[in-house]
Scaffold this motif. Structure first.
Motif, PDB file in Angstrom:
ATOM      1  N   GLU A  27       0.990  -1.243  -0.077  1.00 43.05           N
ATOM      2  CA  GLU A  27       0.036  -0.023  -0.125  1.00 43.05           C
ATOM      3  C   GLU A  27       0.885   1.064  -0.011  1.00 43.05           C
ATOM      4  O   GLU A  27       0.736   1.995  -0.630  1.00 43.05           O
ATOM      5  N   ALA A  28       1.735   1.157   0.834  1.00 49.30           N
ATOM      6  CA  ALA A  28       2.861   2.468   0.815  1.00 49.30           C
ATOM      7  C   ALA A  28       3.603   2.751  -0.463  1.00 49.30           C
ATOM      8  O   ALA A  28       3.735   3.981  -0.746  1.00 49.30           O
ATOM      9  N   PHE A  29       3.897   1.717  -1.091  1.00 48.26           N
ATOM     10  CA  PHE A  29       4.844   1.793  -2.407  1.00 48.26           C
ATOM     11  C   PHE A  29       3.683   1.784  -3.535  1.00 48.26           C
ATOM     12  O   PHE A  29       4.137   2.103  -4.607  1.00 48.26           O
ATOM     13  N   GLY A  30       2.309   1.588  -3.145  1.00 42.18           N
ATOM     14  CA  GLY A  30       1.490   1.704  -4.188  1.00 42.18           C
ATOM     15  C   GLY A  30       1.324   0.648  -5.086  1.00 42.18           C
ATOM     16  O   GLY A  30       1.500   0.711  -6.653  1.00 42.18           O
ATOM     17  N   LEU A  31       1.946  -0.684  -4.793  1.00 34.13           N
ATOM     18  CA  LEU A  31       1.958  -1.949  -5.683  1.00 34.13           C
ATOM     19  C   LEU A  31       0.534  -2.763  -5.603  1.00 34.13           C
ATOM     20  O   LEU A  31       0.133  -2.763  -4.486  1.00 34.13           O
ATOM     21  N   THR A  32       0.295  -2.981  -6.813  1.00 39.03           N
ATOM     22  CA  THR A  32      -0.924  -3.702  -6.850  1.00 39.03           C
ATOM     23  C   THR A  32      -0.747  -4.754  -8.299  1.00 39.03           C
ATOM     24  O   THR A  32       0.254  -4.777  -8.873  1.00 39.03           O
ATOM     25  N   ARG A  33      -2.095  -5.442  -8.676  1.00 41.64           N
ATOM     26  CA  ARG A  33      -1.746  -6.172  -9.779  1.00 41.64           C
ATOM     27  C   ARG A  33      -1.212  -5.440 -10.889  1.00 41.64           C
ATOM     28  O   ARG A  33      -0.870  -6.040 -11.889  1.00 41.64           O
ATOM     29  N   LYS A  34      -1.387  -4.266 -11.088  1.00 43.09           N
ATOM     30  CA  LYS A  34      -1.127  -3.529 -12.262  1.00 43.09           C
ATOM     31  C   LYS A  34       0.689  -3.536 -12.386  1.00 43.09           C
ATOM     32  O   LYS A  34       0.993  -3.347 -13.663  1.00 43.09           O
ATOM     33  N   GLN A  35       1.079  -3.709 -11.118  1.00 46.27           N
ATOM     34  CA  GLN A  35       2.866  -3.762 -11.249  1.00 46.27           C
ATOM     35  C   GLN A  35       3.099  -5.270 -11.469  1.00 46.27           C
ATOM     36  O   GLN A  35       4.095  -5.403 -11.460  1.00 46.27           O
ATOM     37  N   ASP A  36       2.250  -6.161 -11.384  1.00 46.77           N
ATOM     38  CA  ASP A  36       2.701  -7.571 -11.477  1.00 46.77           C
ATOM     39  C   ASP A  36       3.337  -7.771 -12.943  1.00 46.77           C
ATOM     40  O   ASP A  36       2.841  -7.353 -13.994  1.00 46.77           O
ATOM     41  N   GLY A  37       4.503  -8.538 -13.100  1.00 49.99           N
ATOM     42  CA  GLY A  37       5.313  -8.581 -14.127  1.00 49.99           C
ATOM     43  C   GLY A  37       6.194  -7.517 -14.356  1.00 49.99           C
ATOM     44  O   GLY A  37       6.838  -7.356 -15.280  1.00 49.99           O
ATOM     45  N   GLU A  38       6.272  -6.499 -13.660  1.00 47.41           N
ATOM     46  CA  GLU A  38       7.413  -5.407 -13.752  1.00 47.41           C
ATOM     47  C   GLU A  38       8.767  -6.052 -13.883  1.00 47.41           C
ATOM     48  O   GLU A  38       9.115  -6.927 -12.978  1.00 47.41           O
ATOM     49  N   ASP A  39       9.395  -5.575 -14.811  1.00 51.52           N
ATOM     50  CA  ASP A  39      10.806  -6.105 -14.839  1.00 51.52           C
ATOM     51  C   ASP A  39      11.766  -5.193 -13.794  1.00 51.52           C
ATOM     52  O   ASP A  39      11.716  -4.145 -13.958  1.00 51.52           O
ATOM     53  N   LEU A  40      12.199  -5.936 -12.793  1.00 50.81           N
ATOM     54  CA  LEU A  40      13.025  -5.418 -11.689  1.00 50.81           C
ATOM     55  C   LEU A  40      14.285  -4.841 -12.204  1.00 50.81           C
ATOM     56  O   LEU A  40      15.110  -4.220 -11.487  1.00 50.81           O
ATOM     57  N   THR A  41      14.492  -5.343 -13.226  1.00 52.32           N
ATOM     58  CA  THR A  41      15.951  -4.907 -13.851  1.00 52.32           C
ATOM     59  C   THR A  41      16.009  -3.616 -14.701  1.00 52.32           C
ATOM     60  O   THR A  41      17.040  -3.344 -15.185  1.00 52.32           O
ATOM     61  N   GLY A  42      14.905  -3.060 -14.765  1.00 46.30           N
ATOM     62  CA  GLY A  42      14.606  -1.812 -15.492  1.00 46.30           C
ATOM     63  C   GLY A  42      14.824  -0.555 -14.556  1.00 46.30           C
ATOM     64  O   GLY A  42      15.233  -0.647 -13.750  1.00 46.30           O
ATOM     65  N   LYS A  43      14.133   0.470 -15.025  1.00 47.23           N
ATOM     66  CA  LYS A  43      14.395   1.539 -14.440  1.00 47.23           C
ATOM     67  C   LYS A  43      13.092   2.101 -13.659  1.00 47.23           C
ATOM     68  O   LYS A  43      13.079   3.276 -12.894  1.00 47.23           O
ATOM     69  N   ASN A  44      12.012   1.524 -13.746  1.00 50.05           N
ATOM     70  CA  ASN A  44      10.854   2.112 -13.005  1.00 50.05           C
ATOM     71  C   ASN A  44      10.742   1.583 -11.802  1.00 50.05           C
ATOM     72  O   ASN A  44      10.807   2.304 -10.689  1.00 50.05           O
ATOM     73  N   ILE A  45      10.707   0.209 -11.426  1.00 46.41           N
ATOM     74  CA  ILE A  45      10.685  -0.389 -10.195  1.00 46.41           C
ATOM     75  C   ILE A  45      11.990  -1.219 -10.090  1.00 46.41           C
ATOM     76  O   ILE A  45      12.114  -2.098 -10.653  1.00 46.41           O
ATOM     77  N   PHE A  46      12.956  -1.006  -9.129  1.00 45.56           N
ATOM     78  CA  PHE A  46      14.057  -1.813  -8.972  1.00 45.56           C
ATOM     79  C   PHE A  46      14.529  -1.853  -7.224  1.00 45.56           C
ATOM     80  O   PHE A  46      14.004  -0.911  -6.531  1.00 45.56           O
ATOM     81  N   ILE A  47      15.422  -2.504  -7.059  1.00 46.48           N
ATOM     82  CA  ILE A  47      16.071  -2.835  -5.935  1.00 46.48           C
ATOM     83  C   ILE A  47      17.391  -2.336  -5.930  1.00 46.48           C
ATOM     84  O   ILE A  47      18.236  -3.066  -6.832  1.00 46.48           O
ATOM     85  N   GLY A  48      17.769  -1.363  -5.320  1.00 49.66           N
ATOM     86  CA  GLY A  48      19.054  -0.802  -5.372  1.00 49.66           C
ATOM     87  C   GLY A  48      19.978  -1.767  -4.483  1.00 49.66           C
ATOM     88  O   GLY A  48      19.745  -2.711  -3.848  1.00 49.66           O
ATOM     89  N   LYS A  49      21.287  -1.341  -4.650  1.00 49.64           N
ATOM     90  CA  LYS A  49      22.391  -1.980  -3.862  1.00 49.64           C
ATOM     91  C   LYS A  49      22.023  -2.172  -2.355  1.00 49.64           C
ATOM     92  O   LYS A  49      22.083  -0.727  -1.936  1.00 49.64           O
ATOM     93  N   GLY A  50      21.979  -3.062  -1.562  1.00 47.79           N
ATOM     94  CA  GLY A  50      22.057  -2.908  -0.125  1.00 47.79           C
ATOM     95  C   GLY A  50      23.588  -2.639   0.581  1.00 47.79           C
ATOM     96  O   GLY A  50      24.518  -2.470  -0.144  1.00 47.79           O
ATOM     97  N   LYS A  51      23.429  -2.443   1.747  1.00 45.44           N
ATOM     98  CA  LYS A  51      24.642  -2.275   2.354  1.00 45.44           C
ATOM     99  C   LYS A  51      25.288  -3.745   3.246  1.00 45.44           C
ATOM    100  O   LYS A  51      24.317  -4.575   3.462  1.00 45.44           O
ATOM    101  N   LYS A  52      26.392  -3.970   3.357  1.00 40.66           N
ATOM    102  CA  LYS A  52      26.741  -5.178   4.221  1.00 40.66           C
ATOM    103  C   LYS A  52      26.280  -5.377   5.550  1.00 40.66           C
ATOM    104  O   LYS A  52      26.350  -4.181   6.356  1.00 40.66           O
ATOM    105  N   ILE A  53      26.014  -6.330   5.873  1.00 37.06           N
ATOM    106  CA  ILE A  53      25.555  -6.514   7.391  1.00 37.06           C
ATOM    107  C   ILE A  53      26.472  -7.726   7.908  1.00 37.06           C
ATOM    108  O   ILE A  53      26.694  -8.565   7.236  1.00 37.06           O
ATOM    109  N   HIS A  54      26.399  -7.673   9.132  1.00 41.25           N
ATOM    110  CA  HIS A  54      27.264  -8.883   9.863  1.00 41.25           C
ATOM    111  C   HIS A  54      26.270  -9.960   9.974  1.00 41.25           C
ATOM    112  O   HIS A  54      25.287  -9.761   9.905  1.00 41.25           O
ATOM    113  N   ARG A  55      26.960 -11.192   9.709  1.00 36.65           N
ATOM    114  CA  ARG A  55      25.852 -12.425   9.745  1.00 36.65           C
ATOM    115  C   ARG A  55      25.217 -12.381  11.151  1.00 36.65           C
ATOM    116  O   ARG A  55      24.131 -13.000  11.049  1.00 36.65           O
TER     117      ARG A  55
END
Length: 177
Positions: A114-142
């Motif tokens: 709900e916060a991100f506005g994700l619904t079935r309309k975004q189903d199938g979105e290519d996450l390697t594209g520029k619209n919706i994607f996951i950025g590089k994270g930071k390293k965490i300790h095990r």
DNA sequence: GGAACGATTGAT
DNA sequence: TCAATCGTTCCT
């Protein structure tokens, strides 16, 4: 920042992909890198990252995130789309201290959608594209990575395929098993 | 065509 | 602990 996930693997009875490809879950059977969003309980959406090879039927549910930017937009989205209840709003006459408003924004799979506005309309979105994607994270300790059984499922209860950042306030709930 | 259910949430 | 609420799945 994603702080809680659950894996849904092939041959996993709890997975939507368990009984094969249907119209709803077809994205799960694509190769990894697509967004799978499903609608449930007649009112909620949940978002997954498809992770397997083509045909595998594998995905990771995004259960919670810590808001980093765009918090105002998230608040707006949560208030304007349907299910937002009175309890998450500050109550004038409550003697109870209420959590910071951003605390209930993304601490659960449906709230996050709900916060991100994700619904079935975004189903199938290519996450390697520029619209919706996951950025590089930071390293965490095990040692800060927690693990438990998955939440809200009937089958596959014993699989400990839920992963979370220990102690992060946005993790949806305490580990069960 | 119809019944049963659900990877949740918010109220009681 | 319980109801809300409807798309999807599965059975007849």
């Amino acid at each position: 920042m994603i702080v809680e996930t659950e894996a849904y693997l092939p041959h996993d009875a709890a997975s939507h992909a368990f009984r094969g490809e249907t119209q709803r879950n077809r994205v799960m059977f694509r190769r990894g890198g697509y967004l799978y969003v499903y609608f449930t309980y007649g009112m909620h959406h949940c978002a997954n990252v498809v992770t397997g090879k083509a045909g595998a039927g594998e995905a990771v549910l995004i259960r919670a995130a810590e808001p980093v930017e765009g918090i105002e937009i998230m608040i707006k989205n949560r208030h304007t789309s349907g299910q937002m209840g009175r309890s998450t709003r500050p109550r004038m006459h409550s003697r109870q201290p209420f959590a910071a408003p951003e605390r209930n924004l993304t601490n659960g799979p449906a709230r996050l959608c709900e916060a991100f506005g994700l619904t079935r309309k975004q189903d199938g979105e290519d996450l390697t594209g520029k619209n919706i994607f996951i950025g590089k994270g930071k390293k965490i300790h095990r040692s800060s990575l927690g693990r438990s059984t998955r939440i809200g499922i009937r089958l596959g209860k014993k699989k400990r395929w839920r992963f979370f950042l220990k102690g992060n306030p946005w993790v949806s709930r305490k580990p069960h098993g």
